[in-house]
Design a protein around this motif. Sequence first.
Motif, short mmCIF file in Angstrom:
data_model
loop_
_atom_site.label_atom_id
_atom_site.label_comp_id
_atom_site.label_asym_id
_atom_site.label_seq_id
_atom_site.Cartn_x
_atom_site.Cartn_y
_atom_site.Cartn_z
N LEU A 39 67.98 69.01 54.22
CA LEU A 39 67.08 67.87 53.64
C LEU A 39 65.85 68.64 52.82
O LEU A 39 65.67 68.37 51.66
CB LEU A 39 66.60 67.06 54.91
CG LEU A 39 65.61 65.92 54.81
CD1 LEU A 39 66.33 65.04 53.99
CD2 LEU A 39 65.20 65.25 56.27
N TRP A 40 65.43 69.79 53.63
CA TRP A 40 64.35 70.68 52.82
C TRP A 40 65.00 71.72 52.50
O TRP A 40 65.34 72.80 53.39
CB TRP A 40 63.38 70.76 53.58
CG TRP A 40 62.83 69.40 54.24
CD1 TRP A 40 63.05 69.04 55.46
CD2 TRP A 40 61.85 68.49 53.41
NE1 TRP A 40 62.28 67.53 55.56
CE2 TRP A 40 61.65 67.42 54.12
CE3 TRP A 40 61.40 68.50 52.04
CZ2 TRP A 40 60.91 66.44 53.81
CZ3 TRP A 40 60.54 67.45 51.79
CH2 TRP A 40 60.33 66.41 52.62
N PRO A 84 47.47 77.24 54.38
CA PRO A 84 48.82 77.54 53.84
C PRO A 84 49.09 78.47 52.46
O PRO A 84 48.25 77.88 51.46
CB PRO A 84 49.43 76.13 53.73
CG PRO A 84 48.66 75.48 54.64
CD PRO A 84 47.20 76.01 54.48
N GLY A 85 49.92 79.21 52.39
CA GLY A 85 50.10 80.24 51.20
C GLY A 85 50.72 79.20 50.19
O GLY A 85 51.24 78.19 50.27
N SER A 90 65.92 73.21 56.31
CA SER A 90 65.68 72.40 57.37
C SER A 90 66.31 71.10 57.03
O SER A 90 66.08 70.56 56.07
CB SER A 90 64.17 72.60 57.79
OG SER A 90 63.79 71.44 58.60
N ASN A 91 66.61 70.42 58.42
CA ASN A 91 67.02 69.00 58.43
C ASN A 91 66.25 68.25 59.18
O ASN A 91 66.46 67.26 59.52
CB ASN A 91 68.73 68.88 58.78
CG ASN A 91 69.44 69.47 57.64
OD1 ASN A 91 69.28 69.02 56.70
ND2 ASN A 91 70.53 69.92 58.12
N GLY A 122 60.16 68.69 58.27
CA GLY A 122 60.49 70.28 58.19
C GLY A 122 60.25 70.80 56.76
O GLY A 122 60.63 71.80 56.29
N ARG A 123 59.50 70.11 56.15
CA ARG A 123 59.08 70.50 54.72
C ARG A 123 58.61 71.72 54.23
O ARG A 123 58.97 72.70 53.45
CB ARG A 123 58.19 69.41 54.07
CG ARG A 123 57.83 69.82 52.47
CD ARG A 123 56.76 68.78 51.93
NE ARG A 123 55.42 69.04 52.64
CZ ARG A 123 54.31 70.13 51.96
NH1 ARG A 123 55.01 70.69 50.85
NH2 ARG A 123 53.64 70.13 52.53
N THR A 124 57.80 72.20 55.53
CA THR A 124 57.28 73.63 55.37
C THR A 124 57.92 74.60 56.30
O THR A 124 57.90 75.67 56.75
CB THR A 124 55.81 73.73 55.60
OG1 THR A 124 55.58 73.14 56.78
CG2 THR A 124 55.07 73.15 54.50
N TYR A 125 59.39 74.30 56.80
CA TYR A 125 60.27 75.34 57.79
C TYR A 125 59.50 75.40 59.00
O TYR A 125 59.99 76.38 59.45
CB TYR A 125 60.68 76.36 56.84
CG TYR A 125 60.99 76.09 55.18
CD1 TYR A 125 61.85 74.86 54.97
CD2 TYR A 125 60.33 76.68 54.28
CE1 TYR A 125 62.21 74.50 53.77
CE2 TYR A 125 60.67 76.44 53.06
CZ TYR A 125 61.76 75.30 52.67
OH TYR A 125 61.87 74.93 51.38
#
Length: 305
Positions: free
Chosen positions: A221-222, A264-265, A295-296, A300-303
Amino acid sequence: MKVHRRLTPIIPVAVALGCILAGAVLLTATPSAPTRQDAQYVGQEQCAACHEETVAKFRESIHGQKGFEMRSTHSCETCHGPGKAHVDAGGGKGSMVAPQALSKDKQTEMCQTCHDRGNKTDWAGSLHETRGLACQDCHSVHSPGAAKAQLKTGETELCFSCHKQKQAQFFRASHHPIREGKIECSDCHNPHAVQEAKRVDLAAITETCYQCHAEKRGPFLWEHIPVREDCMTCHEPHGSNHMKMLKVKEPFLCQRCHSDTRHPGTLYDQSQRNNDSNRLYGRSCTNCHSTLHGSNHPSGRTYLR
Ligand code: HEC
Ligand code: HEC
Ligand code: HEC
Ligand code: HEC
Ligand code: HEC
Ligand code: HEC
Ligand code: HEC
Ligand code: HEC
Ligand code: HEC
Ligand code: HEC
């Protein structure tokens, strides 16, 4: 009827002529060998008289079992050339084709008359070919040292014997388990077609990794873009002194692309983003970003999960 009658007188003449010619041939050659070239071949039974063990082993080998029945009737002499002169002389050196004495090209030719297909079509122009290797540098048809593919020694030992630098990489703290015997060089490389531009086909390389690390394939997904692109952006394929065969340690690994001044970086080229923290969170990014390969999880956009 008419036609037949006209032809009949000619046939006896042709037969008679044929007999005369055949008689002439019989005077100079054995009956079983119709041409002069073939007359020089004696067959493997003759060789067995003096090279008993070689012939016995050859019979059991894959070539003896199927290769030569399929493509040729000359057995030993397919590779060593016609043996009549050698046999007549009672053996000895110099009267047979001795492969070791041939140029590398000629040695390879000996095998390529049959083995020029499949994964061997790219042998010509491969680094192994241009650096002067022949098939016989890795294979021995008479006394292989390995059960697999008539290799001179076990595969790993064989590759290590020339690739010392690679061997050293497999002794690093984190490495693919080659020495442990779980995988081999040929799981990733085709020794018959190693190319200088080793990275021309990135998709193929990543595909190789997926063969054993299927969970990294996704679809996710991500997706994390660099993972999809090329595993070797972050990993050494052979071995590394950083954990998980990483090219560099975290956080530097991530900071080659993500800014280390804020968290966040951000990507360097995305400085317009509205970020609210200046702190670098710890050293190991993957303590939190544990699904960096993709990530699913819905969030989980930023894992992080
Ligand atoms: C006259 C044809 C012919 C020649 C010449 C020939 N081979 Fe083969 N070889 C075969 C055939 C046929 C097979 C069986 C292939 C198969 O069943 O797919 C084979 C199999 C092999 C195998 C596979 C062994 C295994 O255990 O799987 C190797 C390695 C091999 N040959 C190496 C060589 C080398 C090295 C040379 C040159 C010194 C050579 N061959 C010359 C026909 C030939
Ligand atoms: C597929 C090609 C091929 C065939 C068929 C073949 N040989 Fe050889 N032979 C070689 C090669 C290559 C070498 C060099 C050593 C090696 O690679 O194992 C060799 C080496 C030899 C040597 C010299 C040994 C040495 O190291 O000095 C003898 C003797 C010999 N072969 C006999 C035979 C006999 C007898 C047969 C038939 C039973 C036979 N060969 C069939 C390729 C072949
Ligand atoms: C009368 C015995 C005899 C017969 C028959 C015989 N050989 Fe030999 N062969 C020898 C002897 C002896 C040598 C020399 C071995 C040495 O000095 O190491 C030799 C050497 C060879 C060599 C190495 C040549 C070189 O220059 O290094 C090859 C290859 C070979 N034989 C293949 C064959 C093949 C193939 C056949 C069958 C066609 C055959 N031999 C039949 C006795 C024989
Ligand atoms: C650098 C070492 C090396 C060289 C040089 C080499 N091979 Fe191989 N070969 C291997 C290894 C390792 C395997 C087994 C792994 C595999 O299947 O790819 C193999 C497998 C084979 C096989 C059996 C499996 C298959 O792929 O068909 C054949 C046949 C073969 N080689 C023929 C040749 C021929 C012909 C040449 C020369 C043109 C050659 N090899 C040159 C290392 C080598
Ligand atoms: C007889 C020596 C020899 C053996 C054995 C050998 N190689 Fe090589 N290999 C070379 C040489 C020489 C090169 C040319 C580039 C170099 O020096 O690294 C090369 C190049 C390569 C390359 C490409 C390097 C590049 O820079 O793109 C790969 C991959 C490779 N070999 C894999 C293998 C594998 C896998 C094996 C074992 C099946 C093997 N080699 C066995 C001599 C050998
Ligand atoms: C897990 C897969 C894998 C295995 C196993 C593997 N390699 Fe590689 N190898 C690669 C990849 C991928 C590259 C290209 C590296 C790059 O472009 O950064 C490579 C590159 C090479 C090169 C080119 C030189 C270089 O590093 O740039 C050589 C030589 C080489 N490998 C030899 C070997 C030998 C010898 C073995 C076995 C002892 C082996 N490899 C095992 C994946 C593997
Ligand atoms: C033939 C199967 C195979 C292939 C192909 C393969 N791997 Fe592996 N990989 C393994 C095995 C086996 C391990 C060790 C797993 C273990 O010990 O739990 C491993 C471990 C790893 C590790 C973790 C190392 C560690 O220290 O825990 C990484 C990273 C890795 N592989 C990356 C790659 C990359 C990148 C590729 C493609 C170039 C690749 N692998 C291709 C079988 C393979
Ligand atoms: C952006 C950098 C990066 C890229 C690109 C990357 N990895 Fe990783 N990989 C890591 C890091 C960091 C770790 C160690 C942290 C962890 O275990 O999650 C790791 C660990 C691993 C591991 C061992 C732990 C596990 O998850 O099984 C394997 C196997 C692996 N990677 C395979 C791959 C493969 C295959 C690819 C290409 C499809 C790839 N990696 C691409 C950074 C990366
Ligand atoms: C080769 C460059 C590269 C490396 C190395 C790299 N990344 Fe990325 N990363 C990217 C790109 C490109 C994106 C996608 C950015 C986007 O879509 O805005 C991304 C996205 C992310 C995101 C999600 C950001 C978002 O806004 O969706 C996180 C979290 C992330 N990376 C963490 C890491 C971590 C942790 C590492 C080290 C293990 C790492 N990255 C290494 C290039 C890289
Ligand atoms: C203590 C846990 C933690 C550590 C360690 C950590 N992060 Fe994060 N990271 C987060 C959190 C929480 C977010 C925000 C997630 C969100 O907004 O959904 C985040 C977001 C990100 C993002 C996305 C930024 C954006 O613009 O949305 C990137 C890229 C990133 N981190 C990279 C890194 C890198 C590189 C490191 C190592 C230098 C690192 N992180 C270390 C927890 C951490």
